[in-house]
Design an enzyme around this catalytic site. Structure first.
Site, mmCIF file in Angstrom:
data_model
loop_
_atom_site.group_PDB
_atom_site.id
_atom_site.type_symbol
_atom_site.label_atom_id
_atom_site.label_comp_id
_atom_site.label_asym_id
_atom_site.label_seq_id
_atom_site.Cartn_x
_atom_site.Cartn_y
_atom_site.Cartn_z
ATOM 1 N N LYS A 41 1.057 -1.228 -0.256
ATOM 2 C CA LYS A 41 0.070 0.101 0.072
ATOM 3 C C LYS A 41 0.853 1.285 0.112
ATOM 4 C CE LYS A 41 -0.445 -0.432 5.113
ATOM 5 N NZ LYS A 41 -1.070 -0.932 6.121
ATOM 6 N N TYR A 67 14.205 32.159 3.768
ATOM 7 C CA TYR A 67 13.084 33.104 4.158
ATOM 8 C C TYR A 67 13.556 33.451 5.516
ATOM 9 C CZ TYR A 67 10.221 31.324 0.398
ATOM 10 O OH TYR A 67 9.699 31.285 -1.000
HETATM 11 C C1 LIG Z 1 -0.619 -1.711 6.716
HETATM 12 C C2 LIG Z 1 -1.115 -3.089 7.098
HETATM 13 C C3 LIG Z 1 -0.106 -4.142 7.715
HETATM 14 C C4 LIG Z 1 1.261 -4.132 7.195
HETATM 15 O O1 LIG Z 1 1.981 -3.400 8.467
HETATM 16 P P1 LIG Z 1 3.345 -3.445 8.799
HETATM 17 O O2 LIG Z 1 3.677 -2.903 10.276
HETATM 18 O O3 LIG Z 1 3.980 -2.497 7.839
HETATM 19 O O4 LIG Z 1 3.820 -4.866 8.516
HETATM 20 C C5 LIG Z 1 -0.912 -5.417 8.071
HETATM 21 N N1 LIG Z 1 -2.127 -5.394 8.325
HETATM 22 C C6 LIG Z 1 -3.196 -4.365 7.704
HETATM 23 C C7 LIG Z 1 -4.370 -4.830 8.161
HETATM 24 C C8 LIG Z 1 -2.257 -3.137 7.520
HETATM 25 O O5 LIG Z 1 -3.487 -2.146 7.232
#
Ligand SMILES: *Cc1c(COP(=O)(O)O)cnc(C)c1O
Length: 381
Positions: free
Chosen positions: A38, A261
């Site tokens: 993701k 700035y």
């Molecule tokens: C993002 C996510 C993961 C992975 O999490 P990590 O801590 O990066 O391994 C696993 N399960 C769900 C439901 C997530 O949203």
């Protein structure tokens, strides 16, 4: 495959492959691995990394949104893709048409997916989300929910492949409670003849600290990218990315001259100031302005001087011998050779590691390396 910018995120595909194989060694052959890609593969560029992930032995790719799942489908027609979060009713036809595994937690959505699957004369795979305490998504733990899951299971055009939940990781005691609720629900469903190929609960951290809770599948994000500094310590992963750039220009300043700035930084001695071609619009936290953050040039730290601009920032290179225009600059490294790693940056700006890496902007080209050679470049803009 043309590179037109000095500021890049370099992604080492050899390290990615190594990490996936290392995780396979750790979890063994009997636990499936869903690799979480993701947020553009935690910033690394999903399109540029999924083939390495699939070839490395991933059983599933997991994302948060339907749009991310469809991006993967364009690259690979037959890999398994799980959308772990919610997709609104109005988009569910696209889930079916693209053969994507959707997470559901209502009979209403199950029926919608079932109906579209009938229309297209196919069976759709779904995973059911069960809420064991996180209170984000999922069926609440109660008899009514179990009855609904029974109804979902009976729908003819659905393949109910998975049941999953998510740890809050508050502490061992709370996590055990969540696990026990999950097991209670599974047992109750099994007694009614409802079984699942994949029951899963663990993310990166849980997969390491609770080997007993790996169940049928683990969902691995951060650990695969080799982001260091987790509470589980060092499990031998290699960081896969380096955020880097090159010096655009170097100026000599007299005592009292200001930089940027508000002249937020002022020279207290004769100084050399280098201008670098990245800013907060590239995802570099503006909070690192004026001495809070640093980059690494020729193995030495160069503190940020003044306010970080949208597209550029300035660093003090007075003490870096031989510094020149065009020198390589490590913005985020792996913590070796005086570089700051993601863990270090996240501590400075008081956030978590995933936020730092996932917010590297799409203006930054992703450059993929194998055997020390560039094998692919993605320009999003
Ligand atoms: C993002 C996510 C993961 C992975 O999490 P990590 O801590 O990066 O391994 C696993 N399960 C769900 C439901 C997530 O949203």
């Amino acid at each position: 495959m043309e590179l037109l910018r000095d500021t890049i995120l370099e992604v080492n595909l050899d390290n990615l492959e190594y990490n996936i194989k290392r995780m396979r060694e750790i979890v063994g052959q009997d636990v499936a691995m869903a690799i979480v890609v993701k947020a553009n593969g935690y910033g690394n560029g999903t399109r540029g990394i999924i083939n390495t992930i699939i070839d490395g032995g991933a059983d599933y790719l997991a994302v948060a949104t339907l749009t991310e799942a469809i991006e993967i489908r364009r690259e690979s027609k037959d890999c398994k893709v799980l959308v772990m979060a919610f997709t609104s009713d109005e988009y569910l036809e696209h889930v079916v048409k693209n053969n994507i595994t959707q997470t559901i937690f209502s009979l209403r959505q199950a029926k919608i997916i079932n109906d579209f699957s009938e229309k297209y004369n196919m069976k759709s795979t779904v995973h059911i989300k069960y809420d064991t305490g996180f209170n984000r998504l999922g069926f609440k733990h109660c008899e009514e929910s179990l009855k609904e899951i029974e109804e979902i299971y009976k729908l003819p055009n659905l393949n109910v492949e998975g049941l999953f939940t998510h740890f809050s990781l508050k502490n061992k005691e709370e996590d055990d409670k969540q696990y026990n609720i999950f097991i209670e629900a599974i047992k109750e469903l099994e007694s009614r003849g409802i079984t699942f190929k994949y029951k899963h609960i663990s993310d990166s951290i849980a997969s390491i600290i609770y080997p007993q809770y790996r169940m049928d599948m683990v969902r691995l994000g951060a650990i695969i990218y080799g982001i260091k500094g987790f509470s589980y310590g060092d499990v031998g992963m290699k960081q896969i990315f380096t955020f880097k750039t090159k010096i655009s220009s170097i100026k000599k300043l007299s005592i009292g001259e200001g930089v940027g700035y508000d002249y937020m930084w002022q020279a207290e001695r004769e100084s050399l100031i280098a201008t670098l071609p990245f800013g907060y619009a590239d995802g570099f936290p503006r909070d690192l302005s004026n001495g809070k953050g640093f980059v690494t040039i020729r193995g030495q730290r160069a503190p940020i001087t003044g306010l970080i601009c949208m597209d550029q920032c300035m660093v003090d290179v007075t003490d870096i011998e031989g510094v020149m225009d065009g020198d390589e600059v490590i913005i985020y490294g792996d913590g070796e050779n005086n570089t700051i790693d993601i863990h270090g940056v996240s501590l400075l700006v008081k956030t978590n590691k995933n936020e730092i890496i996932s917010r590297i902007g799409l203006r930054v080209p992703r450059v993929y390396i194998r055997d020390n050679k560039i094998v692919n470049i993605i320009n999003y803009i």
